[in-house]
Scaffold this active site. Structure first.
Site, PDB file in Angstrom:
ATOM      1  N   GLU A 130       0.829  -1.208   0.000  1.00  0.00           N
ATOM      2  CA  GLU A 130       0.000   0.000   0.000  1.00  0.00           C
ATOM      3  C   GLU A 130       0.865   1.260   0.000  1.00  0.00           C
ATOM      4  O   GLU A 130       1.803   1.346   0.799  1.00  0.00           O
ATOM      5  CB  GLU A 130      -0.916  -0.003   1.228  1.00  0.00           C
ATOM      6  CG  GLU A 130      -1.979   1.069   1.178  1.00  0.00           C
ATOM      7  CD  GLU A 130      -2.984   0.919   2.316  1.00  0.00           C
ATOM      8  OE1 GLU A 130      -4.190   1.026   2.064  1.00  0.00           O
ATOM      9  OE2 GLU A 130      -2.555   0.699   3.462  1.00  0.00           O
ATOM     10  N   GLY A 279       1.584  -0.276  11.240  1.00  0.00           N
ATOM     11  CA  GLY A 279       1.139  -1.124  12.337  1.00  0.00           C
ATOM     12  C   GLY A 279       0.682  -2.465  11.800  1.00  0.00           C
ATOM     13  O   GLY A 279       0.970  -3.514  12.372  1.00  0.00           O
ATOM     14  N   ALA A 280      -0.034  -2.445  10.665  1.00  0.00           N
ATOM     15  CA  ALA A 280      -0.525  -3.668  10.049  1.00  0.00           C
ATOM     16  C   ALA A 280      -1.081  -3.333   8.674  1.00  0.00           C
ATOM     17  O   ALA A 280      -1.245  -2.168   8.313  1.00  0.00           O
ATOM     18  CB  ALA A 280      -1.599  -4.318  10.924  1.00  0.00           C
ATOM     19  N   MET A 281      -1.396  -4.391   7.917  1.00  0.00           N
ATOM     20  CA  MET A 281      -1.956  -4.238   6.573  1.00  0.00           C
ATOM     21  C   MET A 281      -2.989  -5.315   6.330  1.00  0.00           C
ATOM     22  O   MET A 281      -2.762  -6.491   6.599  1.00  0.00           O
ATOM     23  CB  MET A 281      -0.838  -4.313   5.530  1.00  0.00           C
ATOM     24  CG  MET A 281      -1.315  -4.098   4.114  1.00  0.00           C
ATOM     25  SD  MET A 281      -1.953  -2.421   3.897  1.00  0.00           S
ATOM     26  CE  MET A 281      -3.098  -2.684   2.549  1.00  0.00           C
ATOM     27  N   ASN A 283      -4.251  -7.324   4.161  1.00  0.00           N
ATOM     28  CA  ASN A 283      -4.274  -8.281   3.064  1.00  0.00           C
ATOM     29  C   ASN A 283      -5.278  -9.394   3.370  1.00  0.00           C
ATOM     30  O   ASN A 283      -5.126 -10.105   4.363  1.00  0.00           O
ATOM     31  CB  ASN A 283      -2.891  -8.911   2.877  1.00  0.00           C
ATOM     32  CG  ASN A 283      -1.777  -7.895   2.919  1.00  0.00           C
ATOM     33  OD1 ASN A 283      -1.805  -6.902   2.221  1.00  0.00           O
ATOM     34  ND2 ASN A 283      -0.789  -8.151   3.759  1.00  0.00           N
ATOM     35  N   GLU A 314      -7.810  -4.190  11.417  1.00  0.00           N
ATOM     36  CA  GLU A 314      -7.534  -4.878  10.152  1.00  0.00           C
ATOM     37  C   GLU A 314      -8.665  -5.820   9.782  1.00  0.00           C
ATOM     38  O   GLU A 314      -8.984  -5.985   8.598  1.00  0.00           O
ATOM     39  CB  GLU A 314      -6.212  -5.651  10.249  1.00  0.00           C
ATOM     40  CG  GLU A 314      -5.006  -4.801  10.588  1.00  0.00           C
ATOM     41  CD  GLU A 314      -4.858  -3.579   9.704  1.00  0.00           C
ATOM     42  OE1 GLU A 314      -5.102  -3.688   8.482  1.00  0.00           O
ATOM     43  OE2 GLU A 314      -4.510  -2.509  10.225  1.00  0.00           O
ATOM     44  N   HIS A 317     -11.368  -4.133   8.010  1.00  0.00           N
ATOM     45  CA  HIS A 317     -11.015  -3.873   6.610  1.00  0.00           C
ATOM     46  C   HIS A 317     -11.461  -4.994   5.675  1.00  0.00           C
ATOM     47  O   HIS A 317     -11.583  -4.766   4.462  1.00  0.00           O
ATOM     48  CB  HIS A 317      -9.497  -3.725   6.477  1.00  0.00           C
ATOM     49  CG  HIS A 317      -8.997  -2.337   6.676  1.00  0.00           C
ATOM     50  ND1 HIS A 317      -9.544  -1.249   6.041  1.00  0.00           N
ATOM     51  CD2 HIS A 317      -7.952  -1.866   7.416  1.00  0.00           C
ATOM     52  CE1 HIS A 317      -8.871  -0.154   6.390  1.00  0.00           C
ATOM     53  NE2 HIS A 317      -7.912  -0.501   7.228  1.00  0.00           N
TER      54      HIS A 317
END
Length: 872
Positions: A130, A279-281, A283, A314, A317
């Protein structure tokens, strides 16, 4: 390299193309060899074109493109490769293109990041894309609205763990005589239609754990989701998988109940990876997190809560962002604001945390207030013209202000309507892309009212509104009138930007030594002045708290009686969220130079000893330290610092043994020790085991904080730090050592750090940040020689480094820790003057680079103005 894709280019390409599928193969079999810079990447893409005969381009940032085949015809890479783009000429109605090339491993956390574990020498890979770094790994159409199904396959050493978005469907071995070791090929199931930036690959000798979640859906059917966790093998002993699985299961149950749309991506795995930029993604199928969420040392309740918040952010998301995605980065808030709000809400409701909204007020909303007062502020729905602007807009407006406004929306429209709109939004736009209008349509249907006015006032304006109370009191001490004043000027347009607010006014009075809520009134604010007739005749309380329960997004101005009470008694508020709102207001007044650093520190000294909230105490002490170093005038700073330092050390010794509060006090003391050596003897004794603060675990993390403090005060030698590094040959230890080493106040060391950061390419993203942080320690005169160099080099840095590393350098090395000289106006300070000169001479510099300089200049100017006010 034409990497900076423009919005208009993306829109044109989207109007031409519809992408069906990708087949991507990556050969990572030689990744463990540090001499090998890249890996083979092959992607086959099937897509249609609405205007046969037209041209388009793919995105690929690579070491080399070996071949391009379009519809069976070989294209010459020397002709069709143009920097970061591959031109595809004379498209047919239906097209297949295959691109083979060498992609490059990364040390910046962008693309395919390669990390060698100093603890055991093992190599670990993961991807981070990202907003647009999938093109660093495979050729693609890199924009969020060209969704497709992705099928990945990976060649890697046979002893490794390899994972991707889809479930593993096969694994076959193959010989690699040149490498002298066996490899295998992993093949993964096709994904649902998703965007390029949320595809992912993980590879290396990772430790793994498995579990599953089962639940009954709203239609009565059952769903079972396989769960997985990954981390580096050397961290496995610290990996509390049971706790993380528990939060994950609670979240899946909660979101299925709230959203009534089944999780659509099969498995749910989470990987904790080194040197992560975020911090995080989110996926889908394989969420990635910073491994700092694996706690090697003692961690506080606040840290566990923050990790749970990120896990649930997350997870939100998966619906807001992955299932339904924005067309372009203008509407980035359509996923990030929602995930930020839902993360805090889920921590409160799914895990039962009583402090989730307190933490939100103390941290996330504070971030929003800071960001919204910078010259770079923008509406929540921003104008994002290109990818560089998109990268910079992962900020406090998009995340925290957006989430704060959503909390206000729920108060304004009602929780039931909010979630009804969300469910309709998912059903209508599943696996598609949306804009603001699509969300407003769902909200209008759920609330039976046109939400465009609300959206215009909250989402399409900038700046922080201000709410204050004008009160009159009769001779008996009762309110004759209470009028709420709203001030709101959009700093971008200069026009009035009054918003509607649904707020609660809390009435607090002293009862048995505490400030307790004795009444509350709900009020809807619609304009500049709102009378509150419900309070007429009510006895004036000690504190009238506007925005009780923190329902809206606004600065709070207190009436004189309330402010006087807060400065002496804010810690006596029994309600934790009320304390957080009031503490945030006092801090805002300090940042605005309406309250002196000394007054703020005094309020903290009265409140902190009785504060039981871990996160609240940490924020309070951190803000007090910042106020001393940045907002206090030079003539009082040393005295104020020593007053605060002594207070914090007393707090450390008085805290309950082995408590979270004790650890917060210890960390605050170590931070203050970077600016004073008054308690260096205590720090050395703690490190040597000669002084024991009962219950305090002087473990790896705290040891490095203490060594960094000693190093910054020239009480630790390079030899001392090398010995400590031998105790902690880990990635975190290496970063701690790097920061401590560059903190030593020696001109030779500072010069070496400067050269490494500005001209070197050896450092990874995490070690670069550690080097910059250490360089920033010590007296200003040590960094004075670099002022002109900074402004001379930042343009070159931006042009030659990736945006992630360049941003760290430009922001981190800005000479912003400065004092105001006597008789010199803040606007004429030499660093402000230098920044103004650079900005004037570089109108054509990239907007993202100019934004960083503008923001850092503003931070400095705010500090200098506060010093100026207090020196009068």
């Amino acid at each position: 390299m034409n990497e900076n894709l423009r919005r208009d280019e993306a829109a044109h390409r989207s109007s031409l193309l519809s992408v069906d599928s990708y087949e991507v193969h990556l050969d990572l079999s030689t990744a463990a060899d540090p001499e090998v810079a890249g890996f083979l990447s092959r992607s086959t893409v099937r897509f249609t074109c609405t205007e046969p005969g037209s041209d388009t381009f793919m995105d690929f940032i690579s070491g080399e493109v070996h071949s391009v085949t379009l519809n069976g015809s070989e294209l010459d890479p020397a002709v069709v490769v143009d920097g970061a783009r591959i031109i595809l000429p004379e498209l047919a109605a239906e097209n297949t293109v295959t691109v083979t090339g060498t992609a490059l491993y990364s040390r910046s956390g962008e693309g395919m990041h390669r990390f060698t574990d100093p603890a055991d020498g093992e190599t670990y890979l993961y991807t981070q894309y990202e907003p647009a770094d999938a093109r660093r790994v495979f050729a693609n159409f890199e924009q969020p609205d060209l969704k497709a199904s992705f099928t990945f396959s990976v060649t890697a050493p046979s002893g490794w763990i390899v994972a991707s978005n889809g479930a593993e469907v096969s694994r076959t071995g193959e010989a690699t005589p040149a490498a002298g070791e066996s490899t295998a090929v992993w093949r993964f199931a096709p994904t649902e239609r998703i965007s390029t930036y949320i595809t992912t690959v993980l590879a290396g000798p990772y430790f793994s754990a498995t579990d599953h979640w089962s639940g009954t859906l709203s239609d009565g059917s059952t769903l079972e989701i396989p769960l997985g966790l990954y981390c580096r093998a050397s961290l496995a002993s610290a990996f509390d998988t049971d706790t993380i699985f528990d939060v994950t299961k609670r979240g899946l149950g909660y979101f299925h109940e709230r959203f009534e749309y089944p999780y659509p991506f099969g498995k749910y795995e989470q990987a904790f990876v080194p040197e992560y930029n975020l911090g995080a993604m989110e996926n889908p199928g394989l969420v990635t997190f910073t491994e700092s969420y694996i706690f090697r040392s003692k961690a506080t309740h606040d840290e566990y809560e923050a990790r749970a918040n990120t896990i649930l952010h997350e997870m939100a998301h998966m619906w807001f962002g992955d299932l339904v995605t924005m067309f372009w980065w203008d509407d980035l808030w359509l996923k990030e604001s929602f995930a930020d709000y839902m993360g805090a809400l889920a921590v409160a409701e799914a895990t039962g945390s009583a402090t989730s909204w307190v933490s939100f007020a103390n941290r996330r909303k504070a971030w929003a207030y800071l960001q919204d007062q910078l010259p770079s502020t923008h509406p929540i729905t921003a104008d994002i013209v290109d990818l560089e602007a998109a990268k910079q807009n992962f900020d406090g407006i998009t995340y925290a202000k957006g989430a704060s406004v959503l909390k206000q929306l729920v108060a304004y429209a009602g929780s039931d309507a909010f979630f009804e709109a969300a469910r309709a939004y998912f059903r209508t736009h599943a696996f598609g892309n949306t804009r603001l209008a699509d969300l407003l349509s769902a909200l209008a249907d759920a609330t039976d009212q046109d939400m465009t006015g609300w959206a215009r006032q909250w989402l399409q304006t900038s700046g922080v509104p201000s709410l204050g109370a004008a009160v009159t009191v009769d001779d008996d001490g009762a309110y004759r009138s209470v009028v709420i004043h709203q001030d709101a000027i959009d700093p971008v347009t200069g026009e009035s930007a009054l918003r509607p607010h649904q707020i609660r006014l809390g009435l607090y009075s002293r009862v048995a030594g505490s400030l307790v809520r004795t009444g509350a009134v709900d009020v809807r604010i619609e304009g500049a002045l709102t009378e509150v007739p419900e309070l007429s005749g009510t006895l004036q309380p000690d504190l009238l708290l506007i925005n009780d329960d923190d329902l809206t997004y606004a600065k709070i101005r207190f009436d004189d009686r309330s402010l006087a009470i807060l400065l002496t008694s804010v810690g006596q508020l029994e309600e934790p969220l009320a304390r957080a709102v009031c503490q945030a207001a006092l801090w805002s007044n300090t940042r605005d130079a309406a309250l002196s650093a000394a007054d703020y520190v005094g309020a903290v000294q009265l409140a902190a000893p009785g504060e039981t909230g871990i996160g609240a105490l940490q924020v309070m002490l951190r803000n007090a330290h910042y106020a001393v170093e940045h907002y206090a005038s030079v003539d009082v700073r040393d005295q104020l610092r020593e007053r605060l330092f002594g207070f914090v050390v007393e707090g450390l010794r008085a805290a309950g043994p082995a408590s979270d509060l004790q650890l917060v006090w210890a960390r605050a003391a170590a931070a203050l020790g970077r600016h004073s050596d008054t308690h260096s003897g205590l720090f050395r004794e703690l490190l040597d085991g000669q002084d024991s603060v009962p219950g305090l675990a002087v473990d790896a993390e705290l040891r490095w904080l203490l060594w960094q403090a000693l190093a910054a005060q020239a009480h630790a030698s390079a030899e001392d730090l090398e010995v400590e590094l031998e105790r902690d040959r880990t990635a975190a230890g290496k970063a701690g050592f790097t920061r401590a080493s560059t903190s030593i106040p020696d001109p030779v060391i500072k010069e070496k750090a400067w050269q490494e950061a500005v001209f070197g390419t050896r450092l990874s993203n995490e070690l670069l940040s550690a080097t910059i942080a250490g360089f920033a320690e010590g007296p200003d005169e040590l960094r004075a020689p670099y002022l002109e160099q900074y402004f001379a080099e930042i343009g070159r840095v931006w042009d030659t480094r990736g945006i992630e590393m360049a941003s760290r350098i430009v922001r981190g090395l800005f000479p912003g820790s400065q004092d105001l000289a006597a008789g010199v106006p803040a606007e004429e300070h030499r660093v402000v003057h230098a920044a103004d000169g650079w900005l004037a001479e570089h109108h054509g510099a990239p907007a993202a680079l100019r934004r960083i300089v503008l923001e850092e200049r503003d931070h400095l100017l705010r500090s200098l103005r506060a010093q100026e006010m207090q020196a009068r």
